[in-house]
Scaffold this motif. Structure first.
Motif, PDB file in Angstrom:
ATOM      1  N   HIS A  98       8.550   0.924   5.333  1.00 46.91           N
ATOM      2  CA  HIS A  98       7.602   1.457   6.644  1.00 46.91           C
ATOM      3  C   HIS A  98       7.818   3.056   6.582  1.00 46.91           C
ATOM      4  N   GLU A  99       9.012   3.074   6.885  1.00 44.76           N
ATOM      5  CA  GLU A  99       9.460   4.789   7.556  1.00 44.76           C
ATOM      6  C   GLU A  99       8.886   5.685   6.527  1.00 44.76           C
ATOM      7  N   HIS A 100       8.886   4.853   5.198  1.00 43.38           N
ATOM      8  CA  HIS A 100       8.363   6.168   4.100  1.00 43.38           C
ATOM      9  C   HIS A 100       7.107   5.593   4.011  1.00 43.38           C
ATOM     10  N   GLY A 101       6.468   5.085   4.253  1.00 42.24           N
ATOM     11  CA  GLY A 101       4.644   4.674   4.204  1.00 42.24           C
ATOM     12  C   GLY A 101       4.589   3.808   2.797  1.00 42.24           C
ATOM     13  N   LEU A 102       5.831   3.087   2.471  1.00 43.48           N
ATOM     14  CA  LEU A 102       5.518   2.330   1.091  1.00 43.48           C
ATOM     15  C   LEU A 102       4.818   0.762   1.248  1.00 43.48           C
ATOM     16  N   ILE A 103       4.221   0.341   2.032  1.00 39.19           N
ATOM     17  CA  ILE A 103       4.226  -1.321   2.251  1.00 39.19           C
ATOM     18  C   ILE A 103       3.047  -1.252   1.641  1.00 39.19           C
ATOM     19  N   VAL A 104       1.902  -0.544   2.216  1.00 35.32           N
ATOM     20  CA  VAL A 104      -0.004  -0.497   1.847  1.00 35.32           C
ATOM     21  C   VAL A 104       0.829  -0.065  -0.194  1.00 35.32           C
ATOM     22  N   ALA A 105       1.099   1.380   0.309  1.00 39.89           N
ATOM     23  CA  ALA A 105       1.110   1.909  -1.616  1.00 39.89           C
ATOM     24  C   ALA A 105       1.544   1.123  -2.108  1.00 39.89           C
ATOM     25  N   ILE A 106       2.758  -0.047  -2.706  1.00 44.65           N
ATOM     26  CA  ILE A 106       2.390  -0.585  -3.362  1.00 44.65           C
ATOM     27  C   ILE A 106       1.868  -1.855  -3.379  1.00 44.65           C
ATOM     28  N   GLN A 107       1.762  -2.188  -2.814  1.00 43.65           N
ATOM     29  CA  GLN A 107       0.497  -3.605  -1.976  1.00 43.65           C
ATOM     30  C   GLN A 107      -0.559  -3.501  -2.944  1.00 43.65           C
ATOM     31  N   ARG A 108      -0.919  -1.837  -3.070  1.00 43.50           N
ATOM     32  CA  ARG A 108      -2.422  -1.381  -3.846  1.00 43.50           C
ATOM     33  C   ARG A 108      -1.963  -0.756  -4.933  1.00 43.50           C
ATOM     34  N   ALA A 109      -0.331  -0.248  -6.029  1.00 49.70           N
ATOM     35  CA  ALA A 109      -0.056  -0.750  -6.957  1.00 49.70           C
ATOM     36  C   ALA A 109      -0.718  -1.931  -7.456  1.00 49.70           C
ATOM     37  N   VAL A 110       0.151  -2.814  -7.151  1.00 54.53           N
ATOM     38  CA  VAL A 110       1.008  -4.664  -7.249  1.00 54.53           C
ATOM     39  C   VAL A 110      -0.724  -5.077  -7.397  1.00 54.53           C
ATOM     40  N   ARG A 111      -1.992  -5.323  -6.719  1.00 54.03           N
ATOM     41  CA  ARG A 111      -2.588  -5.483  -5.955  1.00 54.03           C
ATOM     42  C   ARG A 111      -4.333  -4.700  -6.875  1.00 54.03           C
ATOM     43  N   GLU A 112      -4.297  -4.107  -6.468  1.00 52.93           N
ATOM     44  CA  GLU A 112      -5.618  -2.741  -7.571  1.00 52.93           C
ATOM     45  C   GLU A 112      -4.831  -2.553  -8.672  1.00 52.93           C
ATOM     46  N   ARG A 113      -3.884  -1.710  -8.786  1.00 53.20           N
ATOM     47  CA  ARG A 113      -3.582  -1.499 -10.275  1.00 53.20           C
ATOM     48  C   ARG A 113      -3.070  -2.236 -11.188  1.00 53.20           C
ATOM     49  N   GLN A 114      -2.464  -3.161 -11.370  1.00 51.46           N
ATOM     50  CA  GLN A 114      -2.099  -4.391 -11.480  1.00 51.46           C
ATOM     51  C   GLN A 114      -0.573  -3.421 -11.836  1.00 51.46           C
TER      52      GLN A 114
END
Length: 243
Positions: A98-114
């Motif tokens: 959360h502090e590094h802003g990676l929650i959404v970044a990882i979600q997008r990487a996994v769900r959108e970029r596969q």
């Protein structure tokens, strides 16, 4: 979306990291032509991040770099071919994500970029909706923030149903039953050592290096042990669930 959710990192001190899942991991890496991975090591409190990355490089046969080696953690995830999230302390890991802003970044990487996600122990915990079924102590005074939610059901890694003589505290079964009593609409999948769930192309598979079962905890129902992921049909949205 491709997920490898492992109960633990290794089955013996001298075993390579993730070796009990090598057949499936190496097949995935070869099929996708992956040459590098990014390690998120925030859960590691007393270990060497660089050494953990080297151990994973040796185990997986690809270059593994930690998020610290990039211009920023966000840049690391945005460039990742494969995301590895290490075990350690789940509370610290989730807070740092959360502090590094990676929650959404990882979600997008996994769900959108596969981008495939491989998480073990704490890394498995944070892939679920929350970290409320971790076995770890809250070593920081952090609130229970949402986790990644890549997998829709709570998981309890390192599950053990042994009864230790002389131990008068609650067993793991009792603690998980308490969770379900407080959260009656949620379920928990308990994974023993050497076992993992693999989600790929909307299919869910279960593997155990020791041929052991997994357990499912639900409020008002007996604790049930299974070998077949078809038992999870009512809990997960995946349409293909081969044995």
């Amino acid at each position: 979306m491709e997920l490898f959710l492992l109960s633990n990192g290794k089955l013996a001190d001298d075993a390579p990291l993730l070796s009990y899942a090598h057949p499936q991991l190496h097949a995935m890496i070869a099929q996708r032509g992956i040459t590098s991975a990014v390690l998120v090591p925030y859960a590691i409190i007393r270990g060497d991040h660089a050494q953990r990355a080297q151990d994973l490089s040796d185990s997986l046969g690809i270059q593994v770099r930690t998020v610290h080696e990039f211009d920023s953690p966000l840049a690391a995830i945005e460039q990742a071919e494969l995301i590895l999230v290490s075990g350690g302390n789940t509370w610290l890991l989730n807070q740092m994500l959360h502090e590094h802003g990676l929650i959404v970044a990882i979600q997008r990487a996994v769900r959108e970029r596969q981008v495939p996600y491989v998480g073990w122990s704490a890394g498995c915990n944070v892939a679920t909706p929350s970290i409320r079924t971790t076995n770890d102590m809250p070593v920081r005074s952090s609130v229970v923030l949402p986790a990644l939610g890549l997998f829709p059901v709570q998981i309890n890694p390192h599950y053990l149903d042994a009864h230790v003589s002389g131990h008068m505290g609650e067993t793991r079964d009792e603690r998980l039953a308490e969770f379900c009593a407080v959260n009656p609409h949620e379920s928990v999948i308990a994974l023993r050592e050497g076992s993992f769930l693999h989600v790929s192309e909307n299919c869910l598979r279960y593997y155990s290096a020791r041929g052991e079962d997994f357990k499912v905890f639900r409020h008002g129902e007996p604790i049930a042990a299974f070998h077949d992921v078809l038992a999870l049909q009512s809990l997960v949205p995946f349409s293909c669930q081969p044995a």
